[in-house]
Write an enzyme that holds these catalytic residues in place. Structure first.
Site, PDB file in Angstrom:
ATOM      1  N   ALA A  61      50.843 -19.849  33.663  1.00  0.00           N
ATOM      2  CA  ALA A  61      49.913 -19.440  34.569  1.00  0.00           C
ATOM      3  C   ALA A  61      48.762 -19.194  33.799  1.00  0.00           C
ATOM      4  O   ALA A  61      48.316 -19.403  32.614  1.00  0.00           O
ATOM      5  CB  ALA A  61      50.345 -18.035  34.882  1.00  0.00           C
ATOM      6  N   GLY A 100      54.621 -21.042  33.316  1.00  0.00           N
ATOM      7  CA  GLY A 100      54.809 -21.262  34.697  1.00  0.00           C
ATOM      8  C   GLY A 100      54.764 -22.867  34.564  1.00  0.00           C
ATOM      9  O   GLY A 100      55.054 -23.387  35.766  1.00  0.00           O
ATOM     10  N   GLU A 103      58.175 -23.565  34.647  1.00  0.00           N
ATOM     11  CA  GLU A 103      58.844 -23.334  35.743  1.00  0.00           C
ATOM     12  C   GLU A 103      58.732 -24.134  36.798  1.00  0.00           C
ATOM     13  O   GLU A 103      59.336 -24.582  37.746  1.00  0.00           O
ATOM     14  CB  GLU A 103      58.392 -21.771  36.050  1.00  0.00           C
ATOM     15  CG  GLU A 103      59.107 -20.805  34.965  1.00  0.00           C
ATOM     16  CD  GLU A 103      58.537 -19.363  35.411  1.00  0.00           C
ATOM     17  OE1 GLU A 103      57.215 -19.354  35.010  1.00  0.00           O
ATOM     18  OE2 GLU A 103      59.276 -18.522  35.801  1.00  0.00           O
ATOM     19  N   GLU A 123      56.316 -16.424  27.508  1.00  0.00           N
ATOM     20  CA  GLU A 123      55.622 -15.323  28.045  1.00  0.00           C
ATOM     21  C   GLU A 123      55.892 -14.072  27.198  1.00  0.00           C
ATOM     22  O   GLU A 123      55.148 -13.204  27.333  1.00  0.00           O
ATOM     23  CB  GLU A 123      56.406 -15.090  29.507  1.00  0.00           C
ATOM     24  CG  GLU A 123      55.841 -15.913  30.665  1.00  0.00           C
ATOM     25  CD  GLU A 123      56.709 -17.156  30.564  1.00  0.00           C
ATOM     26  OE1 GLU A 123      57.315 -17.727  29.514  1.00  0.00           O
ATOM     27  OE2 GLU A 123      56.463 -18.177  31.810  1.00  0.00           O
TER      28      GLU A 123
HETATM   29  N1  T1G Z   1      45.723 -19.439  30.556  1.00  0.00           N
HETATM   30  C1  T1G Z   1      44.449 -19.451  30.338  1.00  0.00           C
HETATM   31  N2  T1G Z   1      43.863 -20.010  29.192  1.00  0.00           N
HETATM   32  C2  T1G Z   1      44.272 -20.558  28.402  1.00  0.00           C
HETATM   33  C3  T1G Z   1      45.863 -20.407  28.453  1.00  0.00           C
HETATM   34  C4  T1G Z   1      46.644 -20.084  29.774  1.00  0.00           C
HETATM   35  N3  T1G Z   1      47.760 -20.027  29.897  1.00  0.00           N
HETATM   36  N4  T1G Z   1      46.483 -21.235  27.547  1.00  0.00           N
HETATM   37  C5  T1G Z   1      45.421 -21.690  26.695  1.00  0.00           C
HETATM   38  N5  T1G Z   1      44.154 -21.285  27.361  1.00  0.00           N
HETATM   39  C6  T1G Z   1      42.959 -21.168  26.767  1.00  0.00           C
HETATM   40  C7  T1G Z   1      42.501 -20.720  25.415  1.00  0.00           C
HETATM   41  O1  T1G Z   1      42.267 -19.629  25.587  1.00  0.00           O
HETATM   42  C8  T1G Z   1      41.490 -21.647  24.905  1.00  0.00           C
HETATM   43  O2  T1G Z   1      40.306 -21.256  25.529  1.00  0.00           O
HETATM   44  C9  T1G Z   1      41.878 -22.971  25.363  1.00  0.00           C
HETATM   45  O3  T1G Z   1      42.863 -22.811  26.369  1.00  0.00           O
HETATM   46  C10 T1G Z   1      42.578 -23.891  24.319  1.00  0.00           C
HETATM   47  O4  T1G Z   1      43.636 -23.111  23.836  1.00  0.00           O
HETATM   48  C11 T1G Z   1      54.195 -17.325  35.664  1.00  0.00           C
HETATM   49  C12 T1G Z   1      53.331 -15.463  33.770  1.00  0.00           C
HETATM   50  C13 T1G Z   1      48.802 -24.596  25.509  1.00  0.00           C
HETATM   51  C14 T1G Z   1      49.681 -24.693  23.027  1.00  0.00           C
HETATM   52  O5  T1G Z   1      51.548 -18.460  27.007  1.00  0.00           O
HETATM   53  O6  T1G Z   1      50.193 -21.675  23.726  1.00  0.00           O
HETATM   54  O7  T1G Z   1      53.071 -18.768  32.667  1.00  0.00           O
HETATM   55  O8  T1G Z   1      38.752 -20.621  23.545  1.00  0.00           O
HETATM   56  O9  T1G Z   1      42.950 -23.156  21.529  1.00  0.00           O
HETATM   57  O10 T1G Z   1      45.777 -24.980  20.203  1.00  0.00           O
HETATM   58  O11 T1G Z   1      56.007 -17.172  34.187  1.00  0.00           O
HETATM   59  O12 T1G Z   1      46.860 -22.463  24.293  1.00  0.00           O
HETATM   60  O13 T1G Z   1      38.878 -22.831  24.363  1.00  0.00           O
HETATM   61  O14 T1G Z   1      37.985 -20.728  25.558  1.00  0.00           O
HETATM   62  O15 T1G Z   1      45.487 -22.333  22.223  1.00  0.00           O
HETATM   63  O16 T1G Z   1      45.727 -27.045  21.680  1.00  0.00           O
HETATM   64  C15 T1G Z   1      52.611 -18.691  29.401  1.00  0.00           C
HETATM   65  C16 T1G Z   1      49.356 -20.138  26.015  1.00  0.00           C
HETATM   66  C17 T1G Z   1      51.380 -17.935  30.386  1.00  0.00           C
HETATM   67  C18 T1G Z   1      50.755 -20.610  26.807  1.00  0.00           C
HETATM   68  C19 T1G Z   1      47.287 -25.249  23.572  1.00  0.00           C
HETATM   69  N6  T1G Z   1      51.797 -19.905  28.727  1.00  0.00           N
HETATM   70  N7  T1G Z   1      48.890 -21.286  25.218  1.00  0.00           N
HETATM   71  O17 T1G Z   1      47.268 -25.031  22.167  1.00  0.00           O
HETATM   72  O18 T1G Z   1      44.559 -24.715  22.244  1.00  0.00           O
HETATM   73  S1  T1G Z   1      52.088 -16.717  31.240  1.00  0.00           S
HETATM   74  C20 T1G Z   1      51.305 -19.484  27.241  1.00  0.00           C
HETATM   75  C21 T1G Z   1      49.123 -22.111  24.285  1.00  0.00           C
HETATM   76  C22 T1G Z   1      53.243 -17.680  32.603  1.00  0.00           C
HETATM   77  C23 T1G Z   1      54.805 -17.438  34.261  1.00  0.00           C
HETATM   78  C24 T1G Z   1      54.022 -16.828  33.046  1.00  0.00           C
HETATM   79  C25 T1G Z   1      48.023 -23.022  23.733  1.00  0.00           C
HETATM   80  C26 T1G Z   1      48.554 -24.361  24.075  1.00  0.00           C
HETATM   81  P1  T1G Z   1      39.057 -21.486  24.670  1.00  0.00           P
HETATM   82  P2  T1G Z   1      44.031 -23.393  22.534  1.00  0.00           P
HETATM   83  P3  T1G Z   1      45.687 -25.433  21.463  1.00  0.00           P
END
Ligand code: T1G
Ligand code: NAD
Length: 654
Positions: A61, A100, A103, A123
């Site tokens: 998400a 997500g 999912e 999450e």
């Molecule tokens: N949403 C918005 N921005 C995100 C994002 C996300 N999910 N993930 C990364 N970014 C942005 C981050 O802030 C950065 O921005 C850029 O992308 C590069 O990220 C419904 C509710 C995917 C492994 O927790 O683990 O789904 O600094 O530097 O090292 O059940 O990002 O460039 O402006 O980390 O290559 C669950 C979180 C969400 C995954 C990539 N998902 N992200 O790593 O790049 S909740 C997560 C990561 C959800 C559902 C629920 C990592 C990555 P900027 P980065 P990276």
């Protein structure tokens, strides 16, 4: 943002393109919902391949949306509609399917992936639980025990492991999409598998739940989301998928707006911003493959281990054979602890770790280093002598760094050949574990040298925070204020153990007095004595009375607490209380919450001063220092986050 559609014969290819990580923003969800209706109604289309543009499928998400109320169409609705589609959807996954994203893939009829694809429901690291069916579809695809590990314990199957679990139907090489299209065509000639949510699942033996709950609670360190994720999963097994989906969504929405979730999101974005400050985005770092470390003591050996864990080669320089022997035996222990912590990856293959380490006396081989980090005694003369040598023997482009805790780096660099290549890189003990790296440029540090510091942090998996030059930089300066405030409370009659208990209940692994007994009371005492000798009006503090009679902490057998027979468990010390009595007022009861508020206020107050002085760029950076350098509980977000959530009036002294 776009969600593209291409047609390849009877197969539609839907590609989510929402840089940088294909997060499922409102616009993406809306487009997917439109497309599933459209493609279901298109008689020429018999199947749909769904993939993500770029290096990964979908990162989940859009976390940015979490600070606002949820917007329709909601992800569970989009996934349910894809799952119910008349035409089978095949998720084609490279890189990662997270949160997500996983999912969404579970709502598809099939999943194909490349061997490097990672699958996770992270999450819980954001203080929430999966909110779009993950706790219900996953156990019906991979079984309850494995699903519980993925949902509540950050278990992240990759490639072949995901295939073994049945999370993917097949693995394939790139180019992924043509392979997925061929897979789709072949699947049309066979009976389709049941939709994920309709698959049977058998309730596990009761000990599976008990075991999982035990592990989850033990690892959660007081965070609530992991256990609630497990409970949502179990609810669906005990009462059916619909009941499970309802509890999952209710729990997700409730957690999404908690302070804990806000704190973890705050740190998530702060950590990423810290790695790429605006003025570094166009700077290229100097290339570094071999790093010299001068001084193989507590810090030098830890730094060497961190460098080796990061895949770099190390030349560790000590002053004599005894120093080399000591460093090598420390490194052997750190190698073992790194392997046990899984720092060498799943296979635990540490090949080359020791082969990439050279230990030596003197600077005979230091010219092969592109970076040298000094970690000798905290003595200006000793450090200056080391850098005089390094300036002479290193190649002109070699970056030179000091790990000093308190000395002004400008004084260390005085007279150095090539001062533009010098900076402070302040690691925290144990350096192969603690993620904080304070980066301290001098006014002469060249931008590409600074960029080299940030690049080193990235390669070592550290969190870099840039600090200006002041006494103690950021972290040790706030630590001093935290400890002083704790002693102010004791001087006012609050119990030593009461203060420690309050901070442990807040989430610290140990309270300020337990921690000071471990690190040594003499550090603060010597700092205050030095200030007094400069004529500064520093009042006597209870800790000073203890040090003056030799009670310096664990290393002297006792400090704030007693330690019996070398045991490190702190025991209340009537002796310590008698010694500090002349400075302590009448016994004062203070609620734990008030103790926490007082110490948080002191930390935040010092943080604001550090910000006002321009020593640090943002309040979020201060929170990163505290969380990654001093064990501030992650789920609390940091002292500045805490202050922003409460209208904390600053009470400077009792
Ligand atoms: N949403 C918005 N921005 C995100 C994002 C996300 N999910 N993930 C990364 N970014 C942005 C981050 O802030 C950065 O921005 C850029 O992308 C590069 O990220 C419904 C509710 C995917 C492994 O927790 O683990 O789904 O600094 O530097 O090292 O059940 O990002 O460039 O402006 O980390 O290559 C669950 C979180 C969400 C995954 C990539 N998902 N992200 O790593 O790049 S909740 C997560 C990561 C959800 C559902 C629920 C990592 C990555 P900027 P980065 P990276
Ligand atoms: P230490 O006493 O454990 O180690 C210093 C090492 O440097 C010793 O092994 C000594 O033999 C070696 N040494 C001294 N002079 C040398 C020379 N000329 N050439 C080669 N080796 C030499 O000290 P430490 O705790 O590792 O601290 C080192 C530095 O790191 C200090 O500046 C300290 O302020 C800083 N630091 C310490 C901590 C900590 O928690 N200990 C944390 C962050 C930074």
């Amino acid at each position: 943002m776009t969600v593209n559609v291409e047609i390849d014969g009877e197969i539609a290819i839907v590609t989510i393109e929402n840089p940088p990580v294909n997060a499922l923003s409102g616009a993406v969800r809306e487009r997917l919902l439109t497309l599933v209706e459209l493609l279901d109604g298109d008689a020429n289309i018999r199947a749909v391949v769904l993939t993500g543009a770029g290096r990964l499928f979908v990162a989940g998400a859009d976390i940015v949306e979490f600070d606002r109320p949820p917007e329709p169409p909601f992800l569970p609705e989009v996934i349910a509609r894809i799952e119910a589609a008349a035409k089978p959807w095949i998720a084609a996954i490279r890189g990662a399917a997270l949160g997500g994203g996983l999912e969404l893939a579970l709502g598809c009829r099939f999943r194909v992936a490349t061997a490097n694809a990672r699958f996770a429901l992270p999450e819980i690291n954001l203080g929430i639980i999966p909110g779009a069916g993950g706790t219900q579809r996953l156990p019906r695809v991979v079984g309850v025990a494995e699903a519980a590990r993925i949902v509540a314990e950050n278990y992240t199957p990759v490639g072949a492991e995901a295939l073994r679990l049945g999370l993917v139907d097949t693995l394939m090489e790139e180019p992924l999409v043509p392979g997925a299209v061929s897979f789709a065509r072949a699947a049309l000639g066979r009976a389709l598998p049941p939709r994920s949510l309709n698959r049977g699942v058998s309730a596990p033996a009761s000990d599976v739940w008990a075991e999982a709950e035990g592990r989850v609670v033990a690892d959660a360190k007081g965070a609530t989301a992991p256990l609630q994720a497990l409970q949502a999963l179990r609810h669906g097994i005990d009462y059916g998928a619909e009941a499970g989906l309802a509890l999952e969504r209710k729990t997700f929405l409730a957690l999404r707006s908690t302070e804990e979730a806000a704190a973890l999101r705050h740190l998530f974005f702060a950590e990423r911003a810290a790695l790429r400050p605006a003025d570094m985005r166009l700077q290229s770092p100097r290339s570094v493959e071999t790093v010299g470390v001068v001084g193989g003591g507590t810090m030098g050996s830890g730094i060497a281990a961190a460098l080796l864990n990061g895949g770099l080669s190390v030349v560790l320089i000590e002053q004599d054979e005894e120093g080399v022997f000591r460093a090598r035996s420390t490194l052997a222990k750190l190698f073992e602890s790194s392997r046990r912590r899984g720092l060498f990856g799943a296979g635990g293959d540490a090949s080359g770790w020791m082969d990439r380490l050279e230990t030596t006396i003197g600077y005979g081989t230091v010219e092969r280093c592109e970076l040298v980090i000094e970690a000798v005694f905290e003595d200006l003369a000793v450090k200056r002598a080391v850098f005089a040598e390094l300036g002479r023997v290193c190649r002109p482009g070699t970056v030179l760094a000091t790990n000093t805790s308190y000395i002004d780096p400008r004084l260390i660099a005085e007279g150095l050949l090539g001062p533009e290549r010098f900076l402070g890189l302040h690691f925290f003990s144990p350096a192969h574990v603690m993620k904080l790296l304070e980066i301290i440029p001098t006014p002469q540090t060249a931008p590409d040298v600074l960029a080299t510091g940030y690049d080193l942090a990235r390669r070592l998996g550290k969190v870099p925070v840039r600090s200006g030059i002041c006494d103690g930089f950021i972290g040790n300066r706030i630590l001093r204020r935290y400890r002083t405030e704790a002693e102010v409370l004791v001087r006012a009659g609050v119990g030593i153990a009461a203060v420690d208990a309050a901070m442990r209940a807040f989430g610290f692994a140990m309270g300020p007095f337990e921690m000071q007994d471990m690190a040594g009371l003499d550090i603060a005492f010597l700092y205050r004595e030095a200030a007094r000798s400069r004529g500064e009006p520093v009042p006597d503090m209870p800790g000073d009375l203890l040090v003056r009679v030799g009670r310096k902490g664990q290393k002297s057998g006792g400090g704030w607490y007693d330690y019996i027979d070398g045991n490190r468990r702190p025991i209340r010390s009537p002796e310590a209380e008698r010694i500090i009595a002349p400075l302590v007022g009448a016994k004062k009861e203070m609620a734990g919450e008030e103790i926490v508020a007082r110490l948080m206020t002191a930390m935040a107050d010092e943080g604001r001063t550090i910000l006002d002085e321009g020593i640090v760029a943002s309040a979020a950076d201060i929170d990163l220092v505290e969380v990654h350098g001093y064990g501030f509980p992650r789920r609390r977000g940091g002292p500045m986050f805490q202050a922003s959530r409460q209208d904390m009036t600053i009470t400077r002294t009792l």
